[in-house]
Design a protein around this motif. Structure first.
Motif, PDB file in Angstrom:
ATOM      1  N   TYR A 107      93.734 -31.421   2.065  1.00  0.00           N
ATOM      2  CA  TYR A 107      92.362 -31.100   1.669  1.00  0.00           C
ATOM      3  C   TYR A 107      91.546 -32.391   1.556  1.00  0.00           C
ATOM      4  O   TYR A 107      92.057 -33.432   1.129  1.00  0.00           O
ATOM      5  N   LEU A 108      90.272 -32.293   1.922  1.00  0.00           N
ATOM      6  CA  LEU A 108      89.344 -33.401   1.744  1.00  0.00           C
ATOM      7  C   LEU A 108      88.878 -33.414   0.297  1.00  0.00           C
ATOM      8  O   LEU A 108      88.528 -32.373  -0.260  1.00  0.00           O
ATOM      9  N   ILE A 109      88.898 -34.593  -0.327  1.00  0.00           N
ATOM     10  CA  ILE A 109      88.364 -34.710  -1.685  1.00  0.00           C
ATOM     11  C   ILE A 109      87.070 -35.518  -1.622  1.00  0.00           C
ATOM     12  O   ILE A 109      86.872 -36.337  -0.725  1.00  0.00           O
ATOM     13  N   ARG A 110      86.195 -35.283  -2.583  1.00  0.00           N
ATOM     14  CA  ARG A 110      84.875 -35.912  -2.594  1.00  0.00           C
ATOM     15  C   ARG A 110      84.670 -36.654  -3.920  1.00  0.00           C
ATOM     16  O   ARG A 110      83.983 -36.156  -4.825  1.00  0.00           O
ATOM     17  N   PRO A 111      85.266 -37.837  -4.054  1.00  0.00           N
ATOM     18  CA  PRO A 111      85.120 -38.591  -5.307  1.00  0.00           C
ATOM     19  C   PRO A 111      83.738 -39.222  -5.441  1.00  0.00           C
ATOM     20  O   PRO A 111      83.043 -39.476  -4.456  1.00  0.00           O
ATOM     21  N   THR A 112      83.349 -39.476  -6.684  1.00  0.00           N
ATOM     22  CA  THR A 112      82.119 -40.229  -6.945  1.00  0.00           C
ATOM     23  C   THR A 112      82.388 -41.716  -6.678  1.00  0.00           C
ATOM     24  O   THR A 112      83.508 -42.124  -6.376  1.00  0.00           O
ATOM     25  N   ARG A 113      81.349 -42.532  -6.781  1.00  0.00           N
ATOM     26  CA  ARG A 113      81.529 -43.965  -6.556  1.00  0.00           C
ATOM     27  C   ARG A 113      82.530 -44.557  -7.547  1.00  0.00           C
ATOM     28  O   ARG A 113      83.379 -45.376  -7.186  1.00  0.00           O
ATOM     29  N   ALA A 114      82.410 -44.144  -8.807  1.00  0.00           N
ATOM     30  CA  ALA A 114      83.338 -44.650  -9.819  1.00  0.00           C
ATOM     31  C   ALA A 114      84.761 -44.194  -9.513  1.00  0.00           C
ATOM     32  O   ALA A 114      85.723 -44.961  -9.674  1.00  0.00           O
ATOM     33  N   GLN A 115      84.910 -42.952  -9.080  1.00  0.00           N
ATOM     34  CA  GLN A 115      86.239 -42.450  -8.748  1.00  0.00           C
ATOM     35  C   GLN A 115      86.793 -43.116  -7.494  1.00  0.00           C
ATOM     36  O   GLN A 115      88.006 -43.299  -7.375  1.00  0.00           O
ATOM     37  N   ARG A 144      86.383 -46.214  -6.796  1.00  0.00           N
ATOM     38  CA  ARG A 144      86.942 -47.477  -7.284  1.00  0.00           C
ATOM     39  C   ARG A 144      88.282 -47.256  -7.973  1.00  0.00           C
ATOM     40  O   ARG A 144      89.196 -48.077  -7.841  1.00  0.00           O
ATOM     41  N   LEU A 145      88.406 -46.160  -8.714  1.00  0.00           N
ATOM     42  CA  LEU A 145      89.675 -45.860  -9.382  1.00  0.00           C
ATOM     43  C   LEU A 145      90.771 -45.543  -8.366  1.00  0.00           C
ATOM     44  O   LEU A 145      91.928 -45.946  -8.533  1.00  0.00           O
ATOM     45  N   LEU A 146      90.415 -44.839  -7.303  1.00  0.00           N
ATOM     46  CA  LEU A 146      91.392 -44.545  -6.255  1.00  0.00           C
ATOM     47  C   LEU A 146      91.837 -45.817  -5.549  1.00  0.00           C
ATOM     48  O   LEU A 146      93.032 -46.009  -5.267  1.00  0.00           O
ATOM     49  N   GLU A 147      90.881 -46.697  -5.262  1.00  0.00           N
ATOM     50  CA  GLU A 147      91.214 -47.973  -4.631  1.00  0.00           C
ATOM     51  C   GLU A 147      92.112 -48.807  -5.541  1.00  0.00           C
ATOM     52  O   GLU A 147      93.048 -49.469  -5.071  1.00  0.00           O
ATOM     53  N   ALA A 148      91.829 -48.770  -6.847  1.00  0.00           N
ATOM     54  CA  ALA A 148      92.649 -49.534  -7.792  1.00  0.00           C
ATOM     55  C   ALA A 148      94.070 -48.982  -7.845  1.00  0.00           C
ATOM     56  O   ALA A 148      95.042 -49.750  -7.898  1.00  0.00           O
ATOM     57  N   PHE A 183      91.960 -40.718 -14.662  1.00  0.00           N
ATOM     58  CA  PHE A 183      90.584 -40.551 -14.197  1.00  0.00           C
ATOM     59  C   PHE A 183      89.763 -39.906 -15.304  1.00  0.00           C
ATOM     60  O   PHE A 183      90.217 -38.972 -15.975  1.00  0.00           O
ATOM     61  N   ASP A 184      88.541 -40.401 -15.479  1.00  0.00           N
ATOM     62  CA  ASP A 184      87.711 -39.939 -16.582  1.00  0.00           C
ATOM     63  C   ASP A 184      87.272 -38.500 -16.433  1.00  0.00           C
ATOM     64  O   ASP A 184      87.055 -37.799 -17.406  1.00  0.00           O
ATOM     65  N   ARG A 185      87.135 -38.049 -15.187  1.00  0.00           N
ATOM     66  CA  ARG A 185      86.686 -36.674 -14.956  1.00  0.00           C
ATOM     67  C   ARG A 185      87.339 -36.131 -13.690  1.00  0.00           C
ATOM     68  O   ARG A 185      87.827 -36.909 -12.858  1.00  0.00           O
ATOM     69  N   PRO A 186      87.386 -34.805 -13.512  1.00  0.00           N
ATOM     70  CA  PRO A 186      88.017 -34.231 -12.317  1.00  0.00           C
ATOM     71  C   PRO A 186      87.290 -34.635 -11.037  1.00  0.00           C
ATOM     72  O   PRO A 186      86.086 -34.895 -11.028  1.00  0.00           O
ATOM     73  N   ILE A 187      88.048 -34.686  -9.947  1.00  0.00           N
ATOM     74  CA  ILE A 187      87.507 -35.036  -8.629  1.00  0.00           C
ATOM     75  C   ILE A 187      87.223 -33.750  -7.866  1.00  0.00           C
ATOM     76  O   ILE A 187      88.037 -32.810  -7.870  1.00  0.00           O
ATOM     77  N   ARG A 188      86.066 -33.694  -7.230  1.00  0.00           N
ATOM     78  CA  ARG A 188      85.708 -32.523  -6.447  1.00  0.00           C
ATOM     79  C   ARG A 188      86.581 -32.446  -5.195  1.00  0.00           C
ATOM     80  O   ARG A 188      86.789 -33.450  -4.507  1.00  0.00           O
ATOM     81  N   ILE A 189      87.114 -31.280  -4.902  1.00  0.00           N
ATOM     82  CA  ILE A 189      87.992 -31.079  -3.761  1.00  0.00           C
ATOM     83  C   ILE A 189      87.453 -29.953  -2.891  1.00  0.00           C
ATOM     84  O   ILE A 189      86.972 -28.929  -3.401  1.00  0.00           O
ATOM     85  N   ASN A 190      87.505 -30.155  -1.589  1.00  0.00           N
ATOM     86  CA  ASN A 190      87.014 -29.155  -0.643  1.00  0.00           C
ATOM     87  C   ASN A 190      88.160 -28.181  -0.327  1.00  0.00           C
ATOM     88  O   ASN A 190      88.941 -28.392   0.595  1.00  0.00           O
ATOM     89  N   GLY A 233     101.650 -49.103 -15.584  1.00  0.00           N
ATOM     90  CA  GLY A 233     101.571 -48.104 -16.645  1.00  0.00           C
ATOM     91  C   GLY A 233     100.254 -47.368 -16.703  1.00  0.00           C
ATOM     92  O   GLY A 233     100.082 -46.463 -17.529  1.00  0.00           O
ATOM     93  N   ALA A 234      99.296 -47.718 -15.853  1.00  0.00           N
ATOM     94  CA  ALA A 234      97.974 -47.075 -15.898  1.00  0.00           C
ATOM     95  C   ALA A 234      98.002 -45.671 -15.325  1.00  0.00           C
ATOM     96  O   ALA A 234      97.187 -44.829 -15.706  1.00  0.00           O
ATOM     97  N   GLY A 235      98.905 -45.391 -14.396  1.00  0.00           N
ATOM     98  CA  GLY A 235      98.978 -44.071 -13.772  1.00  0.00           C
ATOM     99  C   GLY A 235     100.177 -43.292 -14.260  1.00  0.00           C
ATOM    100  O   GLY A 235     100.978 -43.783 -15.072  1.00  0.00           O
ATOM    101  N   PRO A 236     100.352 -42.068 -13.788  1.00  0.00           N
ATOM    102  CA  PRO A 236     101.518 -41.269 -14.162  1.00  0.00           C
ATOM    103  C   PRO A 236     102.806 -41.946 -13.712  1.00  0.00           C
ATOM    104  O   PRO A 236     102.832 -42.676 -12.712  1.00  0.00           O
TER     105      PRO A 236
END
Length: 387
Positions: A7-15, A17-21, A134-141, A69-72
């Motif tokens: 599925y394609l996900i549609r993260p915000t700009r902040a998200q 950056r979190l995905l890249e991190a 992640f601070d909030r849920p990511i939109r998913i298509n 330790g930042a992620g699951p």
């Protein structure tokens, strides 16, 4: 069955950056784990296993809560499992005596995926993806719903250019969509001129996305070669080339999915050739002492074989036949194009001869159709023997 739904996900700009991190964090963990394995073997002759490193991961997560330790915890386990698979593949190649190819450290450009080894720390609610950290849920298509009996087992997130995709490995019942059974058994001959020729005479043409985009690909590759390494212009040129490659791959995959879906839906038994693709696309250059012949023609043929996606065709047929409750049989491909499907006589012919003309029984028909009929006959014989 274990299937992967993307599925394609549609993260915000902040998200973004979190995905890249998270991606960079897991890349560094992979490289550190590989360095540990190499150092332990060089200094003490000790082999470190995946389970040893997973035990160490617990302590590492406690000491560095902003790093691993930042992620699951399942995210780090997925990364260590990927390294272990690379090592196991290396040892398997060594055992076979082939080119070993020791696992190498991953650069930024060679690490595009991170995942979770178990379905923990992740949740899908409607069209929202919740991920720990992640601070909030990511939109998913959610362009298609998961099967009703689907049990999510693990997940991964992949970056392709500027976009991110969620890959969910699910366990589901074998039969998702039943075939109509109207076609019975069919033999399929995969080729360059036609993607698939069926034993009942139906042909599926090649989409040839690589050939159609060859000129644009050449321009993009030349533009990339002219750029200075490390420059912003080079990054843009590389991204442009990556988008072209993705367009070609998507067009090829879409066409293959359509063709294999038709075959799996209408035929209860599918017989294909067990192709040795690695041998088929082997270079004809030879060596300095023994240079090859017809190198340019063989190079063009190799490109055409890659462009058709024969291996992907058989791979998709394998799981789609099982998913629809059918059966797939692989048979020896030797002499399927030379033998007459009418009387069995061998009629030698070069690749340029596209019509089968039997001098023994007088049968005249398309070369690929004749091969598909031979493939079907071998498959039915194999099925009757209970192999």
């Amino acid at each position: 069955m274990i299937l992967t739904w993307t599925y394609l996900i549609r993260p915000t700009r902040a998200q973004h950056r979190l995905l890249e991190a998270a991606l960079e964090r897991e890349r560094q963990l992979y490289n550190a784990a590989l360095e540990e394995r190499i150092g332990a073997w060089r200094k003490a002759g000790k082999s470190i296993t995946k389970f040893d490193q997973m035990k160490s991961l617990t302590a590492i997560r406690s000491d560095d809560p902003l790093g691993p330790g930042a992620g699951p915890v399942t995210m780090g386990r997925w990364t260590l499992a990927e390294l272990d698979k690379a090592m196991q593949s290396f040892f398997a190649r060594v055992k076979k005596g082939g080119t070993a190819g020791f696992p190498r450290f991953r650069s930024y450009a060679r690490w595009r995926t991170f995942g979770l080894a178990e379905w923990r720390g992740i949740r899908i609610t409607g069209d929202r993806l919740s991920l720990k950290g992640f601070d909030r849920p990511i939109r998913i298509n959610m362009h298609r719903p998961l099967p009703l009996d689907a049990v999510p087992k693990r997940a991964s997130l992949t970056r392709k250019g500027r976009r991110w995709f969620l890959n969910i490995a699910i366990e589901t019942g074998a039969v998702i969509e039943t075939h109509s059974g109207t076609g019975g058994a069919v033999g399929i001959d995969a080729g360059v001129e036609s993607l698939a020729t069926l034993s009942d005479g139906i042909k599926f043409l090649n989409a040839q996305p690589g050939r159609r985009n060859a000129a644009a690909m050449t321009r993009a590759q030349r533009a990339l070669a002219r750029c200075r390494r490390g420059s912003r212009r080079r990054l843009k040129a590389r991204a442009r080339l990556a988008r072209l490659n993705e367009r070609v791959a998507n067009a090829r995959a879409t066409h293959l999915h359509k063709v294999t879906a038709v075959a799996a839906r209408f035929y209860s038994t599918i017989v294909v050739e067990n192709l040795a693709l690695r041998n088929m696309v082997r270079s004809a250059k030879g060596s300095v002492e023994k240079p090859g012949a017809n190198v340019k023609a063989k190079s063009g043929l190799n490109r055409s074989i890659h462009d058709t996606g024969m291996g992907k065709l058989i791979q998709l047929l394998t799981y789609k036949a099982e998913r629809s409750g059918g059966r797939l049989i692989k048979v020896n491909a030797r002499y399927t194009s030379q033998d007459c499907s009418g009387c069995g006589a061998r009629v030698p012919k070069t690749l340029s001869v596209r019509t089968h003309s039997c001098t023994a029984c007088g049968l005249v028909l398309d070369r690929d159709w004749n091969a598909a009929r031979n493939v079907l006959a071998r498959g039915l014989a194999k099925a009757s023997e209970g192999v």
